[in-house]
Motif scaffolding. Structure first.
Motif, mmCIF file in Angstrom:
data_model
loop_
_atom_site.group_PDB
_atom_site.id
_atom_site.type_symbol
_atom_site.label_atom_id
_atom_site.label_comp_id
_atom_site.label_asym_id
_atom_site.label_seq_id
_atom_site.Cartn_x
_atom_site.Cartn_y
_atom_site.Cartn_z
ATOM 1 N N LYS A 131 -46.611 10.588 -23.533
ATOM 2 C CA LYS A 131 -45.925 9.291 -23.512
ATOM 3 C C LYS A 131 -44.485 9.475 -23.017
ATOM 4 C CE LYS A 131 -45.907 5.311 -26.659
ATOM 5 N NZ LYS A 131 -46.011 4.943 -28.088
ATOM 6 N N LEU A 132 -44.139 8.702 -21.988
ATOM 7 C CA LEU A 132 -42.819 8.793 -21.361
ATOM 8 C C LEU A 132 -42.245 7.394 -21.172
ATOM 9 C CD1 LEU A 132 -44.053 11.174 -18.545
ATOM 10 C CD2 LEU A 132 -42.371 11.879 -20.249
ATOM 11 N N ALA A 133 -40.927 7.284 -21.266
ATOM 12 C CA ALA A 133 -40.272 6.012 -20.959
ATOM 13 C C ALA A 133 -40.403 5.737 -19.463
ATOM 14 C CB ALA A 133 -38.797 6.065 -21.357
ATOM 15 N N ALA A 134 -40.571 4.462 -19.097
ATOM 16 C CA ALA A 134 -40.841 4.128 -17.692
ATOM 17 C C ALA A 134 -39.568 4.044 -16.854
ATOM 18 C CB ALA A 134 -41.631 2.827 -17.600
ATOM 19 N N THR A 135 -38.778 5.129 -16.863
ATOM 20 C CA THR A 135 -37.659 5.265 -15.931
ATOM 21 C C THR A 135 -38.217 5.792 -14.615
ATOM 22 O OG1 THR A 135 -37.249 7.548 -16.604
ATOM 23 C CG2 THR A 135 -36.049 5.826 -17.806
ATOM 24 N N TRP A 136 -37.421 5.733 -13.549
ATOM 25 C CA TRP A 136 -37.869 6.280 -12.269
ATOM 26 C C TRP A 136 -38.210 7.763 -12.413
ATOM 27 C CZ3 TRP A 136 -39.573 4.936 -7.635
ATOM 28 C CH2 TRP A 136 -39.599 5.908 -6.634
ATOM 29 N N ASN A 153 -48.967 8.082 -20.560
ATOM 30 C CA ASN A 153 -48.792 6.711 -21.032
ATOM 31 C C ASN A 153 -47.321 6.370 -20.812
ATOM 32 O OD1 ASN A 153 -48.220 4.425 -22.547
ATOM 33 N ND2 ASN A 153 -49.181 5.160 -24.430
ATOM 34 N N LEU A 154 -47.040 5.474 -19.866
ATOM 35 C CA LEU A 154 -45.654 5.085 -19.583
ATOM 36 C C LEU A 154 -45.293 3.888 -20.451
ATOM 37 C CD1 LEU A 154 -43.694 6.461 -17.490
ATOM 38 C CD2 LEU A 154 -46.078 7.144 -17.416
ATOM 39 N N THR A 155 -44.316 4.112 -21.323
ATOM 40 C CA THR A 155 -43.955 3.141 -22.349
ATOM 41 C C THR A 155 -42.584 2.523 -22.056
ATOM 42 O OG1 THR A 155 -43.784 2.841 -24.756
ATOM 43 C CG2 THR A 155 -42.925 4.901 -23.849
ATOM 44 N N LEU A 156 -42.122 1.659 -22.947
ATOM 45 C CA LEU A 156 -40.858 0.951 -22.739
ATOM 46 C C LEU A 156 -40.843 0.306 -21.352
ATOM 47 C CD1 LEU A 156 -38.281 3.458 -24.323
ATOM 48 C CD2 LEU A 156 -39.144 1.320 -25.314
ATOM 49 N N ALA A 169 -47.739 5.476 -8.583
ATOM 50 C CA ALA A 169 -47.739 6.898 -8.947
ATOM 51 C C ALA A 169 -49.072 7.330 -9.545
ATOM 52 C CB ALA A 169 -46.613 7.177 -9.944
ATOM 53 N N ASN A 170 -50.011 6.385 -9.629
ATOM 54 C CA ASN A 170 -51.342 6.665 -10.186
ATOM 55 C C ASN A 170 -51.267 7.125 -11.634
ATOM 56 O OD1 ASN A 170 -54.165 6.614 -9.841
ATOM 57 N ND2 ASN A 170 -54.232 8.813 -9.476
ATOM 58 N N VAL A 171 -50.328 6.541 -12.374
ATOM 59 C CA VAL A 171 -50.206 6.827 -13.803
ATOM 60 C C VAL A 171 -51.463 6.338 -14.524
ATOM 61 C CG1 VAL A 171 -48.948 6.112 -15.877
ATOM 62 C CG2 VAL A 171 -47.694 6.819 -13.840
ATOM 63 N N PHE A 172 -51.898 7.075 -15.515
ATOM 64 C CA PHE A 172 -53.146 6.742 -16.211
ATOM 65 C C PHE A 172 -53.052 5.400 -16.936
ATOM 66 C CE2 PHE A 172 -55.967 7.022 -19.979
ATOM 67 C CZ PHE A 172 -57.185 7.156 -19.330
ATOM 68 N N LEU A 173 -51.923 5.165 -17.655
ATOM 69 C CA LEU A 173 -51.831 3.983 -18.510
ATOM 70 C C LEU A 173 -50.381 3.539 -18.647
ATOM 71 C CD1 LEU A 173 -53.710 3.420 -21.847
ATOM 72 C CD2 LEU A 173 -51.222 3.295 -21.852
ATOM 73 N N ILE A 174 -50.156 2.225 -18.730
ATOM 74 C CA ILE A 174 -48.822 1.683 -19.008
ATOM 75 C C ILE A 174 -48.872 0.817 -20.266
ATOM 76 C CG2 ILE A 174 -48.063 1.719 -16.611
ATOM 77 C CD1 ILE A 174 -48.557 -1.356 -16.575
ATOM 78 N N SER A 175 -47.722 0.740 -20.940
ATOM 79 C CA SER A 175 -47.614 -0.061 -22.163
ATOM 80 C C SER A 175 -46.499 -1.108 -22.015
ATOM 81 C CB SER A 175 -47.303 0.841 -23.372
ATOM 82 O OG SER A 175 -48.291 1.812 -23.562
ATOM 83 N N PRO A 176 -46.791 -2.270 -21.440
ATOM 84 C CA PRO A 176 -45.778 -3.336 -21.378
ATOM 85 C C PRO A 176 -45.472 -3.850 -22.779
ATOM 86 C CG PRO A 176 -47.695 -3.827 -19.984
ATOM 87 C CD PRO A 176 -48.072 -2.680 -20.857
ATOM 88 N N PHE A 177 -44.183 -3.966 -23.100
ATOM 89 C CA PHE A 177 -43.759 -4.314 -24.456
ATOM 90 C C PHE A 177 -43.562 -5.827 -24.610
ATOM 91 C CE2 PHE A 177 -41.945 -0.417 -26.838
ATOM 92 C CZ PHE A 177 -43.030 0.343 -26.461
ATOM 93 N N ALA A 291 -34.846 -6.499 -18.636
ATOM 94 C CA ALA A 291 -35.482 -5.189 -18.529
ATOM 95 C C ALA A 291 -34.467 -4.059 -18.623
ATOM 96 C CB ALA A 291 -36.265 -5.096 -17.217
ATOM 97 N N VAL A 292 -33.330 -4.239 -17.982
ATOM 98 C CA VAL A 292 -32.281 -3.214 -18.017
ATOM 99 C C VAL A 292 -31.802 -2.992 -19.445
ATOM 100 C CG1 VAL A 292 -29.929 -2.642 -17.316
ATOM 101 C CG2 VAL A 292 -31.524 -3.607 -15.649
ATOM 102 N N GLU A 293 -31.534 -4.076 -20.151
ATOM 103 C CA GLU A 293 -30.994 -3.975 -21.510
ATOM 104 C C GLU A 293 -32.033 -3.460 -22.494
ATOM 105 O OE1 GLU A 293 -29.178 -7.662 -22.621
ATOM 106 O OE2 GLU A 293 -27.716 -7.603 -20.984
ATOM 107 N N THR A 294 -33.275 -3.925 -22.386
ATOM 108 C CA THR A 294 -34.287 -3.505 -23.360
ATOM 109 C C THR A 294 -34.750 -2.067 -23.125
ATOM 110 O OG1 THR A 294 -35.907 -4.692 -21.977
ATOM 111 C CG2 THR A 294 -35.159 -5.792 -23.992
ATOM 112 N N LEU A 295 -34.826 -1.654 -21.868
ATOM 113 C CA LEU A 295 -35.170 -0.255 -21.591
ATOM 114 C C LEU A 295 -34.098 0.668 -22.150
ATOM 115 C CD1 LEU A 295 -36.810 2.007 -20.274
ATOM 116 C CD2 LEU A 295 -35.624 1.519 -18.120
#
Length: 318
Positions: A131-136, A153-156, A169-177, A291-295
């Motif tokens: 699980k990683l934060a969805a920064t560039w 799993n790209l989170t935040l 990037a063909n990431v397996f999964l994302i978690s929109p908050f 998005a900027v503030e919540t990330l």
């Protein structure tokens, strides 16, 4: 039929918890964890042996105090994840230290290290999501980890730019908050009366879902961070939904049929849009103040909870 059972017909349900009792009660396929959840539950008796083993592991690995603490905290996360995997048939998500969110190299190193520690426990990497934060930087790290058969799993995730870059990037999964998006808009532009059809968090996931399905991206969409069951029910049909035990209980105790709300578009476009460059991603993301503030605040909070965990561990290593 209760709403939870009805919802399971349309979306895969994931428990957002580190509490073994909740996991045993709701019997999900997958479970997500993060530093905040581990901090909340790490004192449970069932995890006592994990703590002891993690301290012994860190001492055996050696190094200075900082290195020992780092190894111990990672071992706790892996130990809890391994324990959870004994109770489920699917994946467990384990988070990389949020402080590495702006370093591609560090995220790759940490992701590989966590997988190696799981494999030392006898857990196949196919059952773990890093699980990683969805920064560039984290998205690029995930792209490389996926090539090593390490699913991520790209989170935040709060902006459409983040979602597009993850799919590219063909990431397996994302978690929109969903909930945190709702919180931000409710603070800055409160509605006189709540309407789930105007909920910005719900609308964000719907937009991502339609885009991913239209262009046939493989990345799984897992709605996360819910504040009420209306948000959850409005996203029935989303690939996955990760839900807290409190809201799972509410769904379980509510009798009623759930209708599918998200549907795959009739027209699928094979030719995908041009990938975002780093500058395009940063610009598009930066245009979204929410998005900027919540990330930023999400990364800081996970970092603070990571610090709290480390401070709890220090006395055992001195």
């Amino acid at each position: 039929m209760n709403q939870l059972e009805s919802l399971k017909k349309f979306s895969k349900i994931v428990v957002d918890s580190g509490d073994i009792e909740s996991i045993e009660q709701y019997k999900p396929e997958d479970v997500t964890t993060n530093p905040s959840l581990i901090l909340k539950y790490w004192n449970l008796d069932i995890y006592h042996n994990i703590l002891i083993n993690s301290i012994e592991y860190a001492k055996k690995k050696g190094g200075n105090l900082k290195k020992k603490v780092h190894n111990a905290v990672n071992k706790i996360a892996v130990g809890i994840g391994s324990k959870i995997l004994e109770k489920i048939t699917g994946y467990v998500s384990t988070e990389v230290n949020a402080k590495y969110s702006f370093s591609i190299e560090d995220c790759i190193i940490e992701g590989k290290k966590l997988i190696s520690m799981y494999e030392e426990e006898g857990v196949n990497r196919s059952r773990v999501l890093i699980k990683l934060a969805a920064t560039w930087e984290c998205i690029q790290a995930a792209k490389e980890l996926e090539k090593l058969n390490i699913k991520c799993n790209l989170t935040l995730l709060f902006s459409f730019a983040q979602a597009k870059a993850c799919a590219e990037a063909n990431v397996f999964l994302i978690s929109p908050f969903v909930g945190r998006i709702y919180d931000w808009y409710n603070l800055h532009y409160p509605l006189l009366q709540y309407d789930v059809n105007k909920d910005k968090g719900v609308l964000s996931v719907k937009k991502i879902f339609n885009y991913f399905k239209t262009y046939n991206y493989n990345t799984i969409i897992m709605g996360a961070s819910f504040r009420n069951i209306q948000q959850i029910l409005a996203l029935s049909g989303c690939d996955q939904l990760t839900i807290s035990p409190i809201l799972l209980e509410e769904l379980k105790n509510t009798i009623g049929k759930v209708d599918k709300q998200l549907h795959i578009p009739n027209e699928i476009t094979i030719i995908k849009p041009k990938n975002l460059s780093k500058s395009e991603f940063l610009w598009e993301h930066n245009l979204d103040q929410m998005a900027v503030e919540t990330l930023s605040s999400g990364i800081r909070q996970f970092g603070l909870d990571q610090d709290k965990l480390e401070k709890l561990i220090i006395p055992y290593l001195i």
